[in-house]
Design an enzyme around this catalytic site. Sequence first.
Site, PDB file in Angstrom:
ATOM      1  N   LYS A   1      55.222  28.324  41.558  1.00 39.66           N
ATOM      2  CA  LYS A   1      53.778  28.199  41.738  1.00 39.66           C
ATOM      3  C   LYS A   1      53.411  26.884  42.435  1.00 39.66           C
ATOM      4  CE  LYS A   1      52.525  31.177  37.840  1.00 39.66           C
ATOM      5  NZ  LYS A   1      51.867  31.285  36.526  1.00 39.66           N
TER       6      LYS A   1
ATOM      7  N   SER B   1      48.610  34.732  33.171  1.00 42.48           N
ATOM      8  CA  SER B   1      48.376  33.334  33.571  1.00 42.48           C
ATOM      9  C   SER B   1      47.117  33.152  34.417  1.00 42.48           C
ATOM     10  CB  SER B   1      49.593  32.815  34.342  1.00 42.48           C
ATOM     11  OG  SER B   1      49.800  33.560  35.518  1.00 42.48           O
TER      12      SER B   1
END
Length: 794
Positions: free
Chosen positions: A743, A700
């Site tokens: 996140k 990511s």
Amino acid sequence: MRLMEVINLESAMETQNHINHQEQEFRLPEVIGILPIRSAVAYPGTVMPLAVGRERSKRLIDNIEPQKTIFGLVAQKKPDTDDPGPDDLYRVGTAASVLKIIRMPQGSLNIIVHGILRFRVVEFIKEQPYLQARVQIIPVQTRMNKKMKALLVSVRNTAARVISLSPNIPEEAAMLLENIEDPSAMADFLAATLNIPIPEKQALLEEPDAGKRLARISVSLANQLEVLELSHKIQGQVRDSIEKGQREYYLQEELKAIQAELGQDDRKTEEVKELKDKIHKARMPKAVEHEALRELDRLGKTPQASPEYGVVRTYLDWVCELPWAIETKDILDIRRARRILNQDHYGLEKIKRRILEFLAVRKLNPTGKSPILCFAGPPGVGKTSLGRSIARAMGRKFVRISLGGIRDEADIRGHRRTYIGALPGRILQELRKCGSKNPVFMLDELDKIGQDFRGDPSSALLEVLDPQQNNTFSDHYLDQPFDLSETLFIGTANYMEPVPPALTDRMEVIELAGYTKQEKLHIAQKYLIPRQMKEHGLRRTQFTLSMKTVGIIIDSYTREAGVRNLERTIASVCRNIAAKIAEGKGRRFTVLPNQLADILGPTKFESEIAQRTATPGVVTGLAYTPTGGEILFVETAKMPGKGTLQLTGQIGEVMKESAQAAFSVVKSNAQKLGITAKDLPKYDYHIHVPAGAIPKDGPSAGVAMFTSLVSLMLNKPVRPDVAMTGEITLKGLVLPIGGLKEKILAAKQAGIKTVILPRRNQKDMVEVPKEAKRRMQFVFVARAEDVLKTVLQD
């Protein structure tokens, strides 16, 4: 050593005594019929039965006149050949005559033949209607000297000993052995009865020298004698052991009779009666009860001094103490369960709703199978305490075992009773302790299970965590099925990646993400502060901790997904106040934000985003770890070189591939991005992810690395209040990521105002708490170049 199935000893004796005389007077025809025999070798002087089934062999027997016609017996090289030809037969055989022909009703023939002398096949002349061959007699060589006499005596004595030790040989064989004087006749008689392979028997037939034949037979007899003597010795030892056991049994029975006459009952009988009562009271299944009673009967016959007595007694104790039919009654009051869950936990609405749904289904269908739940989330978010709350809401007992570091499969399924100190596995041990077959059973730390040469414990859990088959769970020690279908199993894990896919497939995974700052404030006020004040002996009138102070603790001292470190820090503050009150420095204390540095030391976390991202080539990324979300800085530098890419920061293979892909996208779209393509080969580029001592990997970081490279090449810094996440393809597409909530929470805690996310993650935003999305802007992108419009400063 063995005899043929049928042997005429008297006829053989006469033949052996006059064999030399017959060889001198007997005239063998030049051409004789040949009868192939399989799995046997015929010798001169022996009488043997044969079953005739092949057509050519039957035609030969039909042309034979019993006791007059002479034909040849020749062994086959391979016994499985059904229609042997000349090449399938040995070249040395025995001339014989038929003593008797027996015709069976089914059409088969049984004949009894008498071997006369050896012959060698010169050539086969016919194959139809049966085999015929031209033959010649092989004369026997016999020299009777001292050596031959000694060999004859030695062979006769050894053979007599073998006959005496062999149970299947009649006594007449020993008598016949004593009356044979000719060495050749002795060798043929013993060769016919020796249990040796066919090739060796054929070699003895082909040897004309009687002395050499006797020497070979002497070796074979010695081997046979050695085996028979050893077997006889072992049988004697077994017989003595059986007699000793029978004697002890008789003495035990006599002792019991004497004690019964005296009105005395020994302790062992009392133990057996007590165990029998326990077995009946345990209400175990019929098959298990039958096995337990069988073991109990064995216990009654085993002496108390025997080691086996303790093994059987321990096994019966375990079987009787397991909760075969003991269970707690479920409290299926939905309102009460909701009240208990709200009292014990703040938030976690999805988890609470799932538990209430389970109770509702249980209420409507009491006989349904219990599901297998798995709580996955960072440390300190309340996974274990949630299991306790479920048990309290359902009125069940709570059992917890930690699987962290378990490497032996026997810890789950137990050891077999053949091992010294064997015990059942942890599953049955904990059920025995709690005394119920339907507790809430928490399997903590599923992702910490190891495996080595002792087995794979996670594979042993496959049967436990399958509602379709755990009703017959079999522990190695118990060796009987135990019903686990009533038990509510709950697994916990910080990270589902290490959990084997087969195990994950059997569970319903429920994600527990980290808490927002507002949720942590509520948890601290409602649960953590009152609990720590009680543990440290503080009263409300003595100690006050304002929410503003708690907020600073959360931001500056305990950045985490859960609340474990927060509670630890609050405990440190409580200890400080408790010490002051104990020393008499005051009676009431209020901890203000400016006092935290004196109590806890300097702040551990501070915002460095603006400082880090003030220069081109530095980007703030977002990462997901087993302990929650984190911000991740990506830095890029360039220096004169040849256009190569260097990567540092202890990053894994997947992250290295993301960097290579981002670099390729930049080079392939240089003109479109406003980058001077001819300058790219003049510089080397270095991508670094700080905190190099911490391993980093994952798919990511592609967008962050792409943005870092473009920022450096265009000499434009990235906005300090922007963070981004997403994987990138070679065509510039942005792929979705996992750990979205974690996140976003990490970005909010770090002071980020704008988060760049993949467009395909837009549908997942419904799972992010409103508190986490407040005062934050989210930009969803489908291509890498779309990121630049938001993040680059002019």
